[in-house]
Design a protein around this motif. Structure first.
Motif, PDB file in Angstrom:
ATOM      1  N   SER A   1      69.226  81.100  55.619  1.00 41.30           N
ATOM      2  CA  SER A   1      69.227  80.643  56.657  1.00 41.30           C
ATOM      3  C   SER A   1      68.516  79.058  56.500  1.00 41.30           C
ATOM      4  O   SER A   1      68.935  78.529  57.735  1.00 41.30           O
ATOM      5  CB  SER A   1      68.479  82.000  57.618  1.00 41.30           C
ATOM      6  OG  SER A   1      67.228  81.421  57.325  1.00 41.30           O
TER       7      SER A   1
ATOM      8  N   ASN B   1      67.011  79.543  65.113  1.00 43.88           N
ATOM      9  CA  ASN B   1      66.498  80.668  64.926  1.00 43.88           C
ATOM     10  C   ASN B   1      67.580  81.724  65.358  1.00 43.88           C
ATOM     11  O   ASN B   1      66.568  82.885  64.419  1.00 43.88           O
ATOM     12  CB  ASN B   1      65.570  81.364  66.313  1.00 43.88           C
ATOM     13  CG  ASN B   1      64.347  80.120  66.074  1.00 43.88           C
ATOM     14  OD1 ASN B   1      63.580  79.845  65.179  1.00 43.88           O
ATOM     15  ND2 ASN B   1      63.803  79.379  66.561  1.00 43.88           N
TER      16      ASN B   1
ATOM     17  N   ARG C   1      67.966  83.124  61.540  1.00 43.31           N
ATOM     18  CA  ARG C   1      67.009  83.615  61.056  1.00 43.31           C
ATOM     19  C   ARG C   1      66.846  84.809  61.184  1.00 43.31           C
ATOM     20  O   ARG C   1      66.398  85.193  60.558  1.00 43.31           O
ATOM     21  CB  ARG C   1      65.802  81.904  60.954  1.00 43.31           C
ATOM     22  CG  ARG C   1      65.798  81.000  60.840  1.00 43.31           C
ATOM     23  CD  ARG C   1      64.462  80.226  61.370  1.00 43.31           C
ATOM     24  NE  ARG C   1      64.037  78.944  60.701  1.00 43.31           N
ATOM     25  CZ  ARG C   1      64.720  78.232  61.196  1.00 43.31           C
ATOM     26  NH1 ARG C   1      64.773  77.955  62.689  1.00 43.31           N
ATOM     27  NH2 ARG C   1      64.267  76.607  60.868  1.00 43.31           N
ATOM     28  N   MET C   2      66.953  84.979  62.601  1.00 43.25           N
ATOM     29  CA  MET C   2      66.940  86.439  62.965  1.00 43.25           C
ATOM     30  C   MET C   2      68.171  87.376  62.055  1.00 43.25           C
ATOM     31  O   MET C   2      68.041  88.287  60.965  1.00 43.25           O
ATOM     32  CB  MET C   2      67.134  86.241  64.361  1.00 43.25           C
ATOM     33  CG  MET C   2      67.427  88.314  64.708  1.00 43.25           C
ATOM     34  SD  MET C   2      66.848  87.949  66.505  1.00 43.25           S
ATOM     35  CE  MET C   2      68.767  87.847  67.028  1.00 43.25           C
TER      36      MET C   2
ATOM     37  N   CYS D   1      69.637  86.826  59.412  1.00 36.81           N
ATOM     38  CA  CYS D   1      69.490  86.567  58.032  1.00 36.81           C
ATOM     39  C   CYS D   1      69.257  87.607  57.598  1.00 36.81           C
ATOM     40  O   CYS D   1      68.492  88.529  56.711  1.00 36.81           O
ATOM     41  CB  CYS D   1      69.115  85.344  57.349  1.00 36.81           C
ATOM     42  SG  CYS D   1      70.977  84.548  57.491  1.00 36.81           S
ATOM     43  N   THR D   2      67.689  87.823  58.366  1.00 37.80           N
ATOM     44  CA  THR D   2      66.443  88.140  57.914  1.00 37.80           C
ATOM     45  C   THR D   2      66.783  89.931  58.616  1.00 37.80           C
ATOM     46  O   THR D   2      66.680  90.595  57.266  1.00 37.80           O
ATOM     47  CB  THR D   2      65.175  88.549  58.701  1.00 37.80           C
ATOM     48  OG1 THR D   2      64.883  86.653  58.635  1.00 37.80           O
ATOM     49  CG2 THR D   2      63.871  89.042  58.644  1.00 37.80           C
ATOM     50  N   SER D   3      67.782  90.416  59.400  1.00 40.25           N
ATOM     51  CA  SER D   3      67.780  91.682  59.170  1.00 40.25           C
ATOM     52  C   SER D   3      68.468  92.096  58.267  1.00 40.25           C
ATOM     53  O   SER D   3      68.491  93.659  58.430  1.00 40.25           O
ATOM     54  CB  SER D   3      68.821  91.834  60.598  1.00 40.25           C
ATOM     55  OG  SER D   3      69.813  91.303  61.414  1.00 40.25           O
TER      56      SER D   3
ATOM     57  N   GLN E   1      68.312  91.897  55.164  1.00 39.65           N
ATOM     58  CA  GLN E   1      68.135  91.467  53.623  1.00 39.65           C
ATOM     59  C   GLN E   1      68.383  92.806  53.314  1.00 39.65           C
ATOM     60  O   GLN E   1      67.450  94.029  53.807  1.00 39.65           O
ATOM     61  CB  GLN E   1      66.633  90.735  54.375  1.00 39.65           C
ATOM     62  CG  GLN E   1      66.337  89.344  54.410  1.00 39.65           C
ATOM     63  CD  GLN E   1      66.805  89.111  52.928  1.00 39.65           C
ATOM     64  OE1 GLN E   1      67.121  89.174  52.045  1.00 39.65           O
ATOM     65  NE2 GLN E   1      67.488  87.711  53.312  1.00 39.65           N
TER      66      GLN E   1
ATOM     67  N   PHE F   1      62.186  87.730  68.415  1.00 38.94           N
ATOM     68  CA  PHE F   1      61.939  87.459  67.220  1.00 38.94           C
ATOM     69  C   PHE F   1      61.732  86.007  66.831  1.00 38.94           C
ATOM     70  O   PHE F   1      60.619  86.126  65.962  1.00 38.94           O
ATOM     71  CB  PHE F   1      64.410  87.239  66.626  1.00 38.94           C
ATOM     72  CG  PHE F   1      63.330  86.520  65.198  1.00 38.94           C
ATOM     73  CD1 PHE F   1      62.646  87.282  63.992  1.00 38.94           C
ATOM     74  CD2 PHE F   1      63.384  85.322  65.015  1.00 38.94           C
ATOM     75  CE1 PHE F   1      63.270  86.775  62.673  1.00 38.94           C
ATOM     76  CE2 PHE F   1      63.876  84.898  63.229  1.00 38.94           C
ATOM     77  CZ  PHE F   1      63.560  85.211  62.655  1.00 38.94           C
TER      78      PHE F   1
END
Length: 154
Positions: free
Chosen positions: A17, A45, A48-49, A51-53, A55, A150
């Motif tokens: 991200s 953001n 970012r959220m 991409c994080t979710s 992983q 988030f």
């Protein structure tokens, strides 16, 4: 600007991200059917959220038909993933348009068939409601609530 768009989607496929956000101008305006309009830091953001979710999960992005000049561009991209709330497989086909300023993306609009997405992500409920304005409004509220949560943890 083709290379910038390619960099953006390669980073998304790698769930990077920060590289994605680095392609955006500080005054970015992003819009899609799921989130509605997001500006500035909120747009970054969101990536970012997302991409994080994803992983450690089955997630893949492909892209094609990149066409741009110094002012505008477009691309087709596809996302393959399992929707977190239902575990259902989603293959979303998206058309993206871009506007550029100072060598970065200042406006990014993604368009996709929300009814088709809802049917894949939510099954019968999505089939019934996914094409309605009520569904879009409710989805925008939910996605923006998740984004706010988030952002509080950043």
């Amino acid at each position: 600007m083709d290379a910038l768009i390619e960099k953006f989607y390669k980073a998304f496929n790698e769930l990077d991200s920060e590289t994605m956000v680095s392609c955006y101008h500080d005054d970015i305006i992003f819009e899609d059917p799921a989130f509605g309009v997001l500006k500035g830091e909120h747009a970054g953001n969101m990536w970012r959220m997302l991409c994080t979710s994803q992983q450690g999960k089955e997630f893949r992005v492909t892209f094609s038909n990149i066409n741009s000049d110094n002012r505008k561009g477009n691309a087709k991209w596809e996302a393959f993933y399992n929707f977190s709330k239902t575990g259902r497989k989603v293959h979303n086909i998206i058309s993206a348009t871009f506007e550029f300023k100072d060598g970065k993306i200042i406006k990014h609009t993604d368009q996709f068939n929300l009814h088709r997405w809802a049917k894949q992500a939510m099954g019968f409920k999505g089939l019934l409601l996914g094409g309605t304005g009520f569904f879009r409004k409710k989805l925008n509220q939910q996605t923006n609530h998740l984004l706010s949560k988030f952002e509080k943890n950043l």
